[in-house]
Write an enzyme that holds these catalytic residues in place. Sequence first.
Site, PDB file in Angstrom:
ATOM      1  N   LYS A 211       0.830  -1.216   0.000  1.00 15.68           N
ATOM      2  CA  LYS A 211       0.000   0.000   0.000  1.00 15.68           C
ATOM      3  C   LYS A 211       0.860   1.259   0.000  1.00 15.68           C
ATOM      4  O   LYS A 211       0.466   2.273  -0.568  1.00 15.68           O
ATOM      5  CB  LYS A 211      -0.965   0.002   1.195  1.00 15.68           C
ATOM      6  CG  LYS A 211      -2.119  -0.963   1.017  1.00 15.68           C
ATOM      7  CD  LYS A 211      -3.342  -0.552   1.823  1.00 15.68           C
ATOM      8  CE  LYS A 211      -4.500  -1.495   1.554  1.00 15.68           C
ATOM      9  NZ  LYS A 211      -5.663  -1.242   2.416  1.00 15.68           N
TER      10      LYS A 211
ATOM     11  N   LYS B 283      -5.688 -10.804  -8.027  1.00 10.32           N
ATOM     12  CA  LYS B 283      -6.980 -10.841  -7.358  1.00 10.32           C
ATOM     13  C   LYS B 283      -7.954  -9.829  -7.990  1.00 10.32           C
ATOM     14  O   LYS B 283      -7.539  -8.732  -8.360  1.00 10.32           O
ATOM     15  CB  LYS B 283      -6.729 -10.472  -5.880  1.00 10.32           C
ATOM     16  CG  LYS B 283      -7.928 -10.592  -4.978  1.00 10.32           C
ATOM     17  CD  LYS B 283      -7.530 -10.225  -3.553  1.00 10.32           C
ATOM     18  CE  LYS B 283      -8.713  -9.670  -2.808  1.00 10.32           C
ATOM     19  NZ  LYS B 283      -8.391  -9.196  -1.477  1.00 10.32           N
TER      20      LYS B 283
ATOM     21  N   LYS C  73     -11.338  -3.655  -7.128  1.00  8.58           N
ATOM     22  CA  LYS C  73     -11.904  -2.395  -7.610  1.00  8.58           C
ATOM     23  C   LYS C  73     -10.846  -1.526  -8.270  1.00  8.58           C
ATOM     24  O   LYS C  73     -11.148  -0.706  -9.124  1.00  8.58           O
ATOM     25  CB  LYS C  73     -12.487  -1.626  -6.408  1.00  8.58           C
ATOM     26  CG  LYS C  73     -13.973  -1.824  -6.256  1.00  8.58           C
ATOM     27  CD  LYS C  73     -14.727  -0.859  -7.134  1.00  8.58           C
ATOM     28  CE  LYS C  73     -15.997  -1.468  -7.599  1.00  8.58           C
ATOM     29  NZ  LYS C  73     -17.190  -0.710  -7.375  1.00  8.58           N
TER      30      LYS C  73
END
Length: 335
Positions: free
Chosen positions: A116, A200, A203
């Site tokens: 992240k 994966k 969004k």
Amino acid sequence: MIGDKKVIFSGIQPSSDSITLGNYLGALKNWVTLQDEYNCIFSVVDMHAITVRQEAAQLRKNTISLLAQYLACGLDAEKNIIFVQSHVSEHAELSWILNCYTQMGELNRMTQFKDKSQKHPENINAGLFTYPVLMASDILLYQADLVPVGVDQKQHLELTRDIAHRFNSLYGDVFTVPEPYIPEKNAGAKIMSLQNPTAKMSKSDPNPNGCIALLDKPEDIIRKIKRAVTDSEAVVKYAEGKDGVNNLLTIYSAVTNTSIKDAEKEFEGKGYGDFKLKVGEAVAEHLKPIQEKYEDYMKNKDYLESVYKNGAEAARRVNRRTMAKVKKKVGFIVD
Ligand code: TRP
């Protein structure tokens, strides 16, 4: 344990307006099957969501929407405790305390933090770093026995267990040490991007055709699945190296409740065109009643409000003793 049932805790972040088909098939759809056998506590974890910058009005909308999605997917507000994380301030309180029982080195090893921070180099905030401690607090506050999590959260659950062990060895048995909950058979399947089936479904997929949202219109679902990446073999079977086809078979078997083997048989001798159309239609059909229920819940804001208010109260009732015990153990004056 509450009564004679084990406690399950899980949550999803309200970081977009709709969960993905991956969230649904990998998590929510299975949560629904747990609600009779376990004492389940499901949270909309808005405090986790602000580790990444959110627009305030949008976050509020997404929070209500996610609550409605929980209910529309079949979580029963009478059987489970369903609440919004920021409504129960004990999560923040315990999180501060447990921060003081977690080592920098442990948090430095978290792969999600590394990922992240690479994705958001302009906002590597301290919350992003200590986020696994907030997650540990969510779980330990309720003495959860089991936590259904995907592989990407396994490391955080390991850390939760380490923190619980550490606290218990200092102060006696304060926390239940949670175990990961591994669903039976092929439930809890990991759903991959339709455009890049080794990643994966997410969004934030750079290609919007890679991700199906729970609230996508039927025609969009069918279109995206028609365009899904497959391979040049033109044989519908589950096999190594056939990531695109494997993903579509996984999706199909999950939404139709058939085994992969039976699905393979059904499509024997059929081309990818037919196969994809069938998968698309099956997904659209499976999601239709959920989407209808979602619309109904969203029209009934008073009901949603009563669910989250009752949920927060119930959550506090369950966590009160644990919170008091922790405060006492660390040396706070509790009356
Ligand atoms: N961190 C989880 C995620 O991003 C969400 C989460 C927060 C969670 N608290 C939790 C999951 C507690 C299980 C238990 O997916």
